[in-house]
Design a protein around this motif. Sequence first.
Motif, mmCIF file in Angstrom:
data_model
loop_
_atom_site.group_PDB
_atom_site.id
_atom_site.type_symbol
_atom_site.label_atom_id
_atom_site.label_comp_id
_atom_site.label_asym_id
_atom_site.label_seq_id
_atom_site.Cartn_x
_atom_site.Cartn_y
_atom_site.Cartn_z
ATOM 1 N N GLU A 69 4.260 2.019 -11.335
ATOM 2 C CA GLU A 69 5.301 2.178 -10.427
ATOM 3 C C GLU A 69 4.741 3.054 -9.251
ATOM 4 O OE1 GLU A 69 8.122 4.613 -12.762
ATOM 5 O OE2 GLU A 69 9.069 2.674 -13.117
ATOM 6 N N GLU A 70 3.994 4.002 -9.089
ATOM 7 C CA GLU A 70 3.291 4.553 -8.225
ATOM 8 C C GLU A 70 2.592 3.565 -7.317
ATOM 9 O OE1 GLU A 70 0.806 7.684 -9.982
ATOM 10 O OE2 GLU A 70 2.503 9.061 -9.975
ATOM 11 N N LYS A 125 -3.694 11.698 -3.555
ATOM 12 C CA LYS A 125 -4.229 10.795 -4.336
ATOM 13 C C LYS A 125 -4.406 9.570 -3.973
ATOM 14 C CE LYS A 125 -2.477 13.343 -8.570
ATOM 15 N NZ LYS A 125 -1.716 13.262 -9.384
ATOM 16 N N ARG A 126 -4.979 9.499 -2.688
ATOM 17 C CA ARG A 126 -5.270 8.097 -1.962
ATOM 18 C C ARG A 126 -6.855 7.676 -2.052
ATOM 19 N NH1 ARG A 126 -4.578 8.652 3.572
ATOM 20 N NH2 ARG A 126 -3.924 10.956 3.675
ATOM 21 N N ALA A 158 7.940 -9.405 -8.842
ATOM 22 C CA ALA A 158 6.436 -9.569 -9.628
ATOM 23 C C ALA A 158 6.364 -8.182 -10.175
ATOM 24 C CB ALA A 158 5.260 -9.951 -8.908
ATOM 25 N N LYS A 159 6.378 -7.184 -9.578
ATOM 26 C CA LYS A 159 5.989 -5.928 -10.094
ATOM 27 C C LYS A 159 7.215 -5.501 -11.115
ATOM 28 C CE LYS A 159 2.415 -4.573 -7.497
ATOM 29 N NZ LYS A 159 1.329 -4.172 -8.193
ATOM 30 N N SER A 160 8.416 -5.837 -10.879
ATOM 31 C CA SER A 160 9.558 -5.660 -12.012
ATOM 32 C C SER A 160 9.271 -6.154 -13.277
ATOM 33 C CB SER A 160 10.626 -5.920 -11.331
ATOM 34 O OG SER A 160 11.825 -5.936 -12.042
ATOM 35 N N ALA A 161 8.688 -7.476 -12.986
ATOM 36 C CA ALA A 161 8.520 -8.171 -14.376
ATOM 37 C C ALA A 161 7.271 -7.841 -15.036
ATOM 38 C CB ALA A 161 8.106 -9.746 -13.829
ATOM 39 N N ASP A 162 6.245 -7.114 -14.181
ATOM 40 C CA ASP A 162 5.134 -6.699 -14.770
ATOM 41 C C ASP A 162 5.465 -5.463 -15.538
ATOM 42 O OD1 ASP A 162 3.579 -8.410 -13.672
ATOM 43 O OD2 ASP A 162 2.799 -7.226 -12.006
ATOM 44 N N ILE A 175 2.464 2.058 0.154
ATOM 45 C CA ILE A 175 2.357 1.232 1.404
ATOM 46 C C ILE A 175 0.742 1.383 2.026
ATOM 47 C CG2 ILE A 175 3.145 0.861 3.779
ATOM 48 C CD1 ILE A 175 5.946 2.114 2.734
ATOM 49 N N ILE A 176 0.153 0.286 1.738
ATOM 50 C CA ILE A 176 -1.436 0.261 2.228
ATOM 51 C C ILE A 176 -1.582 -0.551 3.581
ATOM 52 C CG2 ILE A 176 -3.698 -0.264 1.647
ATOM 53 C CD1 ILE A 176 -2.623 -0.175 -1.279
ATOM 54 N N SER A 177 -2.075 0.211 4.475
ATOM 55 C CA SER A 177 -2.280 -0.575 5.934
ATOM 56 C C SER A 177 -3.768 -0.766 6.010
ATOM 57 C CB SER A 177 -1.599 0.191 7.021
ATOM 58 O OG SER A 177 -2.121 1.562 7.014
ATOM 59 N N HIS A 178 -4.385 0.105 5.587
ATOM 60 C CA HIS A 178 -5.850 0.404 5.884
ATOM 61 C C HIS A 178 -6.674 0.877 4.704
ATOM 62 C CE1 HIS A 178 -8.994 2.570 8.850
ATOM 63 N NE2 HIS A 178 -9.672 1.448 8.098
#
Length: 274
Positions: free
Chosen positions: A136-137, A251-252, A46-50, A142-145
């Motif tokens: 892309e960033e 930059k979180r 999906a990200k690649s298609a976007d 990877i988001i866990s919280h």
Amino acid sequence: MKYFLKTLKFISILLSVLFFIFVLIIYPILYISRNIKLFLSKKNIAKSADLNSPKSECKRLYSEKLKFEADIKSAELIDKELSLAKNSKERFLLHQKCGIKFGYEKPNQVIYDRKNKISSIERTICKLEKRIKHEEEISNRIISHLIIDGNNICFDKGTFINTKALIKLLETIPKQLKKTVVFDASIKTRTGKNDKEIESSLSKYAQIYIAPKETEADNYIISLAETEKNSYVISNDNYSDFFDKSPIIEKRIMKFMIIRNSIIVNDLSINATF
């Protein structure tokens, strides 16, 4: 014979144990692992298609830019030929040639037009490349919280809107993500509720914390985000006084907007109406 029967019984018990281990432990692990891989695969597709659309547009614009640069060189050659023309007939034919090729009879008009178009293309390419880099960033995160600045989301253009936008945001965030909301102590005065009442109204959505009186929630939010590398803060604060802390350096911090009755967090692809 007895030894054979005992061995057979032992093998039977061992096979039963192994079967239950497979059914109760190994199979669920394999199933979950397969589904995680499938989910990540679909997400990446999906990200690649976007990203395909802006990348294709960038490629097209670079080709168009090269064409316009070639037009400028051709127009400059015609301009040089005009300066060397011996008579008005030769100049007329050169102007005619320029008009047929470019739509302008004067080479200087072609050069001016193409330079303007190149400038416009370069501005668009710059914006597209910035968008591609940002997306892309986001796709590689990877988001866990998620740690949410509670007070921040309870205001729309300086007007207190209570917790309705916050609740909608918490409902929209995927359930598998850990969610923590940190409030300033002033939230109690704003809502007219005490600690327990605020916690009970929101605890089904996230972990709720209220900073002690005369302290700022910002300190707790940044400290909490520092403890987990994959944690992100949702807030419109700049946290400029925490410039040396990892959530700021890395930059979180995710920004949001409240527009009419919608809360939008672009970094999470959230646009929810409350």
